[in-house]
Enzyme design. Structure first.
Site, short mmCIF file in Angstrom:
data_model
loop_
_atom_site.label_atom_id
_atom_site.label_comp_id
_atom_site.label_asym_id
_atom_site.label_seq_id
_atom_site.Cartn_x
_atom_site.Cartn_y
_atom_site.Cartn_z
N GLY A 46 30.70 3.72 0.04
CA GLY A 46 29.41 4.39 0.09
C GLY A 46 28.83 4.46 -1.30
N GLN A 51 23.60 7.53 -8.18
CA GLN A 51 24.74 6.90 -8.86
C GLN A 51 24.35 5.63 -9.61
OE1 GLN A 51 27.42 6.99 -5.17
NE2 GLN A 51 28.85 7.23 -6.86
N CYS A 94 35.50 8.73 -5.85
CA CYS A 94 34.07 8.52 -6.09
C CYS A 94 33.89 7.52 -7.24
CB CYS A 94 33.41 9.85 -6.46
SG CYS A 94 31.65 9.72 -6.81
N LEU A 95 33.00 6.57 -7.07
CA LEU A 95 32.77 5.56 -8.12
C LEU A 95 32.25 6.21 -9.40
CD1 LEU A 95 31.11 2.68 -6.06
CD2 LEU A 95 33.45 2.79 -6.90
N HIS A 136 29.91 12.96 1.79
CA HIS A 136 30.09 12.72 0.36
C HIS A 136 28.78 12.22 -0.26
CE1 HIS A 136 32.57 11.21 -3.17
NE2 HIS A 136 31.45 10.51 -3.31
N GLU A 137 28.12 11.28 0.42
CA GLU A 137 26.88 10.69 -0.13
C GLU A 137 25.73 11.70 -0.08
OE1 GLU A 137 27.47 8.18 -1.80
OE2 GLU A 137 29.38 7.67 -0.87
N HIS A 140 25.90 13.86 -2.98
CA HIS A 140 25.33 13.21 -4.17
C HIS A 140 23.83 13.48 -4.26
CE1 HIS A 140 28.40 10.98 -6.27
NE2 HIS A 140 28.82 10.37 -5.18
CO CO Z 1 30.61 9.45 -4.86
#
Ligand code: CO
Length: 170
Positions: A46, A51, A94-95, A136-137, A140
């Site tokens: 995702g 991000q 998470c990236l 999660h997204e 963000h």
């Molecule tokens: Co993330």
């Protein structure tokens, strides 16, 4: 299409509440395609627009379907959770928070509404990993990272390690 740079904690854009998308135009199309390419090139499941430096309410996702192993790739614009139930704690990463994994409590089933790339309203029901990705997204888009959802003790440990890492970079 282009691979965009992933913004990492503590980049300030990750703590901002993202803005609603109003124009479903060519630029939006390009951003979404770039987000999908960026997500794949980082082996992510995702990715949210903040991000990659855009404070807009957009996220992309990718998940392997259980039977047949076919991949489902999608985007949701201006997402809203309209119903949710159950609770499950599982490991999450998470990236934007590299080399960090922690168990996070999420709803096990959610229903999300929003818009697709053409501005058409969509409603998506998700459970398991996909429900976790959606939550999660959406976090963000509200400026919330997984490290905001862990205990204070765990966050203190994370912040200490982070400080060390930043010092070593200098
Ligand atoms: Co993330």
């Amino acid at each position: 299409m282009a691979v965009l740079e992933i913004k990492e904690y503590p980049h300030p854009i990750l703590a901002q509440k993202a803005l609603c998308v109003k124009d479903f135009n060519h630029n939006l199309n390009k951003l979404i395609n770039d987000m999908i390419e960026t997500m794949f090139s980082n082996n992510g499941v995702g990715l949210a627009a903040p991000q990659v430096g855009y404070s807009l309410r957009i996220f992309t996702f990718s998940i392997n379907k259980k039977d047949g192993g076919q991949e489902e790739v999608g985007v949701v614009i201006n997402p809203e959770i309209i119903s949710q139930k159950g609770e499950i704690r599982e490991e999450e990463g998470c990236l934007s928070v590299p080399d960090y994994q922690e168990k996070i409590k999420r709803k096990s089933m959610i229903v999300v509404t929003g818009f697709d790339i053409n501005g058409k309203r969509v409603t998506l029901e998700a459970e398991g990993l996909l429900a976790r990705i959606f939550q999660h997204e959406i976090d963000h888009l509200n400026g919330i990272l997984l490290i905001d959802r862990i205990s204070r003790l765990k966050r203190d440990i994370f912040l200490r390690k982070m400080k060390k890492k930043i010092k070593q970079r200098k």
